[in-house]
Design an enzyme around this catalytic site. Structure first.
Site, PDB file in Angstrom:
ATOM      1  N   ASP A 133      -5.801   5.154 -15.328  1.00  0.00           N
ATOM      2  CA  ASP A 133      -6.808   4.336 -14.657  1.00  0.00           C
ATOM      3  C   ASP A 133      -6.216   3.712 -13.382  1.00  0.00           C
ATOM      4  O   ASP A 133      -5.468   2.734 -13.438  1.00  0.00           O
ATOM      5  CB  ASP A 133      -7.266   3.255 -15.657  1.00  0.00           C
ATOM      6  CG  ASP A 133      -8.343   2.349 -15.108  1.00  0.00           C
ATOM      7  OD1 ASP A 133      -8.542   2.310 -13.881  1.00  0.00           O
ATOM      8  OD2 ASP A 133      -8.980   1.659 -15.919  1.00  0.00           O
ATOM      9  N   LYS A 157       0.843  -1.197   0.000  1.00  0.00           N
ATOM     10  CA  LYS A 157       0.000   0.000   0.000  1.00  0.00           C
ATOM     11  C   LYS A 157       0.881   1.251   0.000  1.00  0.00           C
ATOM     12  O   LYS A 157       0.588   2.230  -0.683  1.00  0.00           O
ATOM     13  CB  LYS A 157      -0.927  -0.026   1.219  1.00  0.00           C
ATOM     14  CG  LYS A 157      -2.051   0.999   1.195  1.00  0.00           C
ATOM     15  CD  LYS A 157      -1.680   2.336   1.794  1.00  0.00           C
ATOM     16  CE  LYS A 157      -2.876   3.278   1.822  1.00  0.00           C
ATOM     17  NZ  LYS A 157      -2.539   4.600   2.343  1.00  0.00           N
TER      18      LYS A 157
HETATM   19  C1  MEV Z   1       0.235   4.648   4.861  1.00  0.00           C
HETATM   20  O1  MEV Z   1      -0.520   5.275   3.859  1.00  0.00           O
HETATM   21  C2  MEV Z   1       1.271   3.751   4.256  1.00  0.00           C
HETATM   22  C3  MEV Z   1       2.075   2.928   5.247  1.00  0.00           C
HETATM   23  O2  MEV Z   1       1.185   2.191   6.092  1.00  0.00           O
HETATM   24  C4  MEV Z   1       2.940   2.006   4.447  1.00  0.00           C
HETATM   25  C5  MEV Z   1       3.702   0.999   5.292  1.00  0.00           C
HETATM   26  O3  MEV Z   1       3.235   0.635   6.386  1.00  0.00           O
HETATM   27  O4  MEV Z   1       4.737   0.532   4.793  1.00  0.00           O
HETATM   28  C6  MEV Z   1       2.877   3.803   6.160  1.00  0.00           C
END
Ligand code: MEV
Length: 387
Positions: free
Chosen positions: A276, A260
């Site tokens: 997209d 993420k």
């Molecule tokens: C938050 O948007 C993204 C994180 O959680 C990524 C990660 O934990 O490596 C900080």
């Protein structure tokens, strides 16, 4: 409680839709004013992009600094609502400059169009027939897009994949199409539809789906960078990042969040260039799951103790088609980036993804994300007081 059953909502003007929603949910004058502010879009322009439009949704448009990718400097536009993301990427990008910045491989702009053939009596014979007619099928596909072919793109190969399913055996055709600077969905879907009938004749089967695959494994973006250990915060921070990587490699709950963090960067650029976001997310996470869901990036230490990061994922990003040339900000994004081809855009995206990943892991392995947020927040508050 209102009823959501509205027939012909799409036939109404924006004003009429807005009034109807206002009546149903009880919006006040201030809320209506916000909804009526379409920003740099004219309402009628927004109305033809999708159906049932009543407003335009705005997000911050920001610039990440300090990126050097394949020897060239880039300012990177990012559309994202999350605080600290852009600041952290800009900060960490600086830490790669000493070792030449981000090094990205070249990328083939090849997309996969899938055609699903079912109800085949003799799969082996059908596979052979398709094999024998491969060139003809590629030619039929290419007849659909003479401009793409003239520019050097078009269908380049065809893969035949017999599969077993809960509804019996199927043959899945992968039409490989060089889409050049486009994301490619239109060209690929048109070609997949055009060869369908011929495939039915060859196999005596029935074609159902004809659609692009978002798992763009022939359009892979890869990059590598060395992050200076002292700028990162010392050997303990490097060690912390390596521990974080080990954690993600062995735990899918962590791998999901790890990835993420990568997508925080990639999706922000995807949005800023009118691409997209759902296609990019789908491809990235499916790729991450090919051998059991894993982190998309890899980390190690060089002989001097610096952090070496690598990232690889499919990136179907275009600079023509869709919103890329019609969204006013998407056009400006390409100007800010100083690019005129899709390959460079994907190289920038993969570098930004890696940088964002390191920025998150660095924060997690040192002061923690919340503490970092608070520090930034405090700085913003002080700025407000000064002004
Ligand atoms: C938050 O948007 C993204 C994180 O959680 C990524 C990660 O934990 O490596 C900080």
């Amino acid at each position: 409680m209102y009823s959501s059953k509205i027939s012909g909502f799409y036939k109404l003007s924006i004003e009429e839709r807005l009034n109807l929603i206002k009546e149903k949910v009880g919006l006040d004058a201030n809320e209506i004013n916000i909804l009526k502010n379409f920003g740099y879009y004219k309402p009628e322009e927004m109305d033809i992009l999708i159906e049932n439009v009543i407003a335009s949704y705005q997000l911050p448009y920001s610039i990440a600094c300090n990126f050097k990718i394949n020897g060239k400097d880039y300012l990177i536009p990012m559309v994202i609502e999350e605080p600290s993301v852009v600041a952290a990427a800009s900060n960490v990008a600086r830490m790669t400059r000493k070792s030449g910045g981000f090094h990205c491989d070249s990328i083939k702009q090849i997309m996969i169009g899938q055609v699903q053939i079912v109800n085949i009596n003799d799969v082996e014979n059908a596979v052979k027939k398709i094999e024998d007619n491969k060139e003809k099928l590629i030619k039929i596909a290419n007849e659909q897009d003479p401009i793409l072919v003239k520019l050097g793109g078009g269908a380049v190969d065809l893969e035949i994949r017999p599969i077993e399913t809960i509804k019996g055996p199927m043959i899945i055709i992968h039409l490989l199409v060089n889409v050049l600077d486009a994301m490619g969905a239109n060209a690929v879907n048109t070609m997949a539809e055009a060869v369908a009938h011929h495939l039915e004749e060859l196999t005596n089967g029935e074609v159902y789906l004809r659609i692009i695959s978002n798992l763009a494994t022939h359009r892979m973006a890869r990059c590598k960078a060395t992050f200076d250990k002292d700028m990162l915060g010392g050997p303990e921070v490097v060690e912390g990042i390596l521990y974080a990587y080990a954690f993600a490699k062995s735990d899918v709950y962590r791998a999901s969040t790890h990835n993420k963090g990568i997508m925080n960067g990639i999706i922000a650029l995807t949005l800023a260039t009118g691409n997209d976001t759902r296609a990019i997310e789908a491809g990235a996470h499916t790729y991450a799951s090919l051998n059991g869901y894993s982190p998309l990036s890899k980390f190690s230490k060089d002989s001097e103790g610096n952090l070496v990061g690598e990232l690889e994922l499919p990136l179907a990003l275009g600079i023509i088609g869709g919103l890329t040339k019609t969204h006013p900000l998407a056009k400006i994004s390409l100007k800010i980036l100083g690019i005129d081809n899709a390959e460079e855009l994907a190289q920038i995206a993969v570098a930004l993804g890696l940088c964002q990943n390191v920025a998150a892991l660095r924060a997690l392995a040192s002061e923690g994300i919340q503490a970092g947020h608070m520090r930034l927040h405090k700085r913003k508050e002080q700025k407000k007081i000064k002004n």
